[in-house]
Each structure stands twice: as C-alpha cells, then as structure tokens.
Design a protein around this motif. Structure first.
Motif, mmCIF file in Angstrom:
data_model
loop_
_atom_site.group_PDB
_atom_site.id
_atom_site.type_symbol
_atom_site.label_atom_id
_atom_site.label_comp_id
_atom_site.label_asym_id
_atom_site.label_seq_id
_atom_site.Cartn_x
_atom_site.Cartn_y
_atom_site.Cartn_z
ATOM 1 N N VAL A 318 0.538 -1.584 0.478
ATOM 2 C CA VAL A 318 -0.315 0.317 0.060
ATOM 3 C C VAL A 318 1.237 1.719 0.065
ATOM 4 O O VAL A 318 0.534 2.166 -0.718
ATOM 5 C CB VAL A 318 -0.828 -0.005 0.616
ATOM 6 N N PHE A 319 2.104 1.168 0.879
ATOM 7 C CA PHE A 319 2.611 2.735 0.741
ATOM 8 C C PHE A 319 3.786 2.215 -0.631
ATOM 9 O O PHE A 319 3.693 4.187 -0.384
ATOM 10 C CB PHE A 319 4.053 2.014 1.605
ATOM 11 N N ASN A 320 4.294 1.160 -1.159
ATOM 12 C CA ASN A 320 4.801 1.738 -2.636
ATOM 13 C C ASN A 320 2.889 2.538 -3.644
ATOM 14 O O ASN A 320 3.586 3.282 -4.461
ATOM 15 C CB ASN A 320 5.166 0.294 -3.541
ATOM 16 N N ILE A 321 2.626 1.874 -3.918
ATOM 17 C CA ILE A 321 1.565 2.263 -4.026
ATOM 18 C C ILE A 321 0.905 4.112 -4.260
ATOM 19 O O ILE A 321 1.015 4.728 -4.936
ATOM 20 C CB ILE A 321 -0.011 1.495 -4.223
ATOM 21 N N VAL A 322 0.805 4.125 -2.981
ATOM 22 C CA VAL A 322 0.094 5.424 -2.610
ATOM 23 C C VAL A 322 1.682 6.370 -3.018
ATOM 24 O O VAL A 322 1.276 7.647 -3.909
ATOM 25 C CB VAL A 322 -0.305 6.046 -1.441
ATOM 26 N N LEU A 323 2.721 6.228 -2.420
ATOM 27 C CA LEU A 323 3.778 6.979 -2.790
ATOM 28 C C LEU A 323 3.925 7.173 -4.244
ATOM 29 O O LEU A 323 4.021 7.898 -4.845
ATOM 30 C CB LEU A 323 5.214 6.816 -2.552
ATOM 31 N N LEU A 325 2.132 6.804 -7.356
ATOM 32 C CA LEU A 325 0.558 7.668 -6.932
ATOM 33 C C LEU A 325 1.047 9.307 -7.024
ATOM 34 O O LEU A 325 0.831 9.358 -7.922
ATOM 35 C CB LEU A 325 -0.353 7.178 -6.779
ATOM 36 N N MET A 326 1.700 9.185 -5.714
ATOM 37 C CA MET A 326 1.474 10.465 -5.909
ATOM 38 C C MET A 326 3.105 11.369 -6.191
ATOM 39 O O MET A 326 2.136 12.470 -6.175
ATOM 40 C CB MET A 326 1.971 10.991 -4.013
ATOM 41 N N ILE A 327 3.824 10.701 -6.604
ATOM 42 C CA ILE A 327 4.831 11.487 -7.210
ATOM 43 C C ILE A 327 4.550 11.475 -9.317
ATOM 44 O O ILE A 327 4.440 12.571 -9.175
ATOM 45 C CB ILE A 327 6.432 10.069 -7.387
ATOM 46 N N LEU A 331 4.444 15.184 -10.598
ATOM 47 C CA LEU A 331 4.838 15.296 -12.237
ATOM 48 C C LEU A 331 3.835 16.233 -12.735
ATOM 49 O O LEU A 331 4.251 16.639 -13.945
ATOM 50 C CB LEU A 331 5.462 14.004 -12.434
ATOM 51 N N ALA A 332 3.027 14.897 -12.847
ATOM 52 C CA ALA A 332 1.533 15.561 -14.107
ATOM 53 C C ALA A 332 0.860 17.108 -13.930
ATOM 54 O O ALA A 332 1.007 17.666 -14.889
ATOM 55 C CB ALA A 332 0.638 14.461 -14.182
ATOM 56 N N VAL A 333 1.195 17.593 -12.468
ATOM 57 C CA VAL A 333 0.973 18.282 -12.574
ATOM 58 C C VAL A 333 1.347 19.361 -12.913
ATOM 59 O O VAL A 333 1.120 21.155 -13.591
ATOM 60 C CB VAL A 333 0.177 18.811 -11.244
ATOM 61 N N ILE A 334 3.148 19.260 -12.993
ATOM 62 C CA ILE A 334 3.938 20.632 -12.427
ATOM 63 C C ILE A 334 4.130 20.144 -14.630
ATOM 64 O O ILE A 334 4.753 21.190 -14.675
ATOM 65 C CB ILE A 334 5.462 19.634 -12.233
#
Length: 362
Positions: A318-323, A325-327, A331-334
């Motif tokens: 779960v930690f890797n999925i959330v991490l 996905l947030m990254i 990057l998409a927002v930037i």
C-alpha cells in the motif's frame, strides 16, 4: 521361565504400551474442543493433534479468511466459498487440561501449548469489514486486559472489566451467585471470587448480546476471544485434588456448555464456539508472571485509549502504491502548469483562434 511368568511379563508390557499410547495421543493432555459449529464448517471427529501456535490460523480459516501458511491439518474440511459463520468465540481456560463437555462437535489433543493471541484475526476482520464496524472483543478478566473494536465499544461499554467492578457486580441483581451451586467455594476468598468473577463475565456477555440481537443480523463477522485463569489460581492455592477445584471445574464445564449454546442460538446457528483447555503454557507469557491475587489493581494502559493496531503485512504494498501515485500526480501537475505558462493563446488555443478569425471577418 514358566508360562505363567511369561504371561505376567506380556501383560506388563501390554499395560506399558497402552499407557504410552494414551500419553502420545493426548487423551489426558490439553484439548481443543469445538462446542458449536454450523453445518458448513465441517470438523472431522478424530485424534489429530493441533499445535497451539496454529490456533489463530484455525480460527481464521473457520471464518473464511486466508492465512499466510497452509494448515496441513485434517480436522477441518474445506467449506463453501460464499458461506461464513457470523461469529467465532474462542475461550481459553488455563489451569485444567480437559473439561467434561459431552455436548460438543469434536475434540482434539493440543500439542505445543504456547501462548497465542487473536490479534492477527482481529486485524483481518477490521481491515476487511471496517465500514460495517464488526464486533471484536478480546478480554482477560483476571489481568484486566480488554480490547474492543467496532460496535463492541457501544454494546459492551457497561461490561465490568476491572476485578473491583466485577466483584461489585457479584453483589448486584442478576448475579450468578444466586443460581450457582457453590458447595465448597467461598464468597470471601480471593481465588474463589476471581473464578466466580469470570463466570459472571460470561453471563453478562450473553445478557448483553440478547439485549442487542441486531448484531447477529449484519453482514460482518464478529470475533470474541476470552481467557479465563480462575481455575489456575484455585489449583495453585488449594491443589487439584481439593473439593474447591473439583467444584469449580464442574461449574465451569456447565457454564461453558450453556454459554456456547446461547451464543450459537443468538447468531442464528451460524457461529463457531471453541474451548481451549491448557494446564500450563510451555513458554512464559509476556505479561506479568506474578499472581493476580498479589495486587488489587492491575494497570491496563491499553484499554482507556482504545489504540488501533499498527499495520499488517500489506503495508509495504500500500505504501508503494500511494508513494508512486503521488509522485506521478505531482509530475503531471508540474508538466501541465509548465505548458499552460508557456502557451501562446493565439496559436495554441482554439478559443482565441476562433475569436481572432471573427474579428478579421468583421
């Protein structure tokens, strides 16, 4: 050697063999007894020993959950995929290796009786049915150890927990003292009151469940884990050959038999009730090793805060999925913000392009 001497020698060897066989098969050892079970949770009758450390996995399998390691034990058959019991009740009785429970589904010898907890099963119930708020109750009256989760906080909020509360409950209306044949048990001895307090807790749990029958009608399975050590204190104080110990054993067997029948009926004949009798654990417990009769109050730091469990073995996934996905979202927002900042409205936007053409035509 005469024939009569040979016959006596053969009889002696036969007796020794039968005694060793009885000891190895666990006839007079610790037991796991299944008091109640629905038809779709099939326990096979036999003398297959089950390890004490595998009890949580066995409880998880009866509730339809998966376990990390396969349980190679023929006592439990695979049941239907879409049927699970509505509740599982496990009662651990310390201080006796077996109880006279004639109305039981099956009984198995218990080997390697090490201390165990239902934390893994409770964590699974909480993680899979968090929105349905199932009842999770883990209670050890002698150690004033209580853990409640979900609807149990509202249902069992009036349940006496500390020894002082339970002993005060014994003097109130509806106490078990009015209905139990105490015989040699005393109303004033500390060890006797501890045993009677545990019997009172069993009675109060069924009374509260009868008052909240809606718990048995939801879709989330409930879990109850109770640990009773009153017999252990009686055995330590009076001895196993004492009339107090014999009377207490008979009372507890009768109370557990009725407790299993009541819980089984309240859940619509869809609950599993097990009793584990352990004379003594092989490994030392992590809790206080002294007798609970040495102090009147035993602290219970976990009870008032109702602390949740830490995390399970899915935490890394779960930690890797959330991490990541947030990254990816960052990057998409930037990238979107950069392109919007450097966009030429006259060439890159269809709105401005149509507006410019209309102005030229006018």
């Amino acid at each position: 050697m005469s024939l009569s001497g040979c016959g006596r020698m053969e009889a002696v060897f036969s007796a020794v063999f039968l005694l060793c066989f009885a000891l190895n098969t666990g006839v007079h050892g610790d037991r796991l007894t299944v008091l109640q079970s629905p038809e779709f949770v099939a326990f096979q009758k036999g003398d297959w020993p089950v390890s004490g450390e595998k009890i949580p996995d066995l409880v998880a399998l009866t509730m339809g959950f998966s376990v990390q390691e396969d349980l190679a034990w023929p006592g439990l058959k695979a049941g239907p995929l879409f049927q699970r019991p509505r509740a599982n009740v496990l009662v651990v009785v310390r201080g006796v290796d077996s109880l006279a429970l004639p109305q039981s589904v099956a009984s198995y010898p218990l080997e390697n009786p090490v201390p165990f907890t239902m934390d893994s099963v409770a964590e699974t119930v909480h993680s899979l049915f968090a929105e349905d708020t199932p009842v999770v109750l883990q209670l050890a009256p002698s150690e004033e150890r209580l853990y409640m989760l979900g609807k149990a906080n509202a249902v069992f909020e009036d349940l006496p927990v500390t020894l002082q509360q339970i002993r005060a409950r014994l003097s109130q209306d509806g106490s078990v003292l009015a209905s139990l044949p105490l015989n040699s048990l005393s109303r004033s001895a500390e060890a006797d009151l501890l045993f009677l307090s545990e019997v009172q807790v069993l009675h109060d749990i069924t009374a509260l469940l009868q008052r909240h029958r809606h718990l048995a009608k939801d879709h989330s399975p409930d879990l109850y884990s109770l640990e009773l050590s009153g017999l252990e204190e009686l055995s330590r104080l009076y001895g196993q050959d004492s009339p107090q110990y014999r009377d207490a054993t008979a009372i507890l067997a009768s109370v557990l038999q009725k407790f299993g029948q009541d819980v089984y009926g309240l859940y619509g004949n869809s609950s599993v009730v097990e009793v584990v009798t352990v004379k003594t654990f092989e490994a030392p417990l992590t809790r206080k090793s002294r007798s609970i009769l040495e102090s009147k109050q035993i602290s219970n730091p976990g009870s008032p805060y109702n602390l949740a469990y830490k995390y399970n073995f899915h935490y890394a996934v779960v930690f890797n999925i959330v991490l990541w996905l947030m990254i990816a979202l960052a990057l998409a927002v930037i990238a979107i913000a950069y392109n919007l900042w450097n966009m030429d409205p006259g060439y890159d936007s269809i709105i401005y392009r149509m507006t410019n053409q209309k102005i030229r035509m006018d």
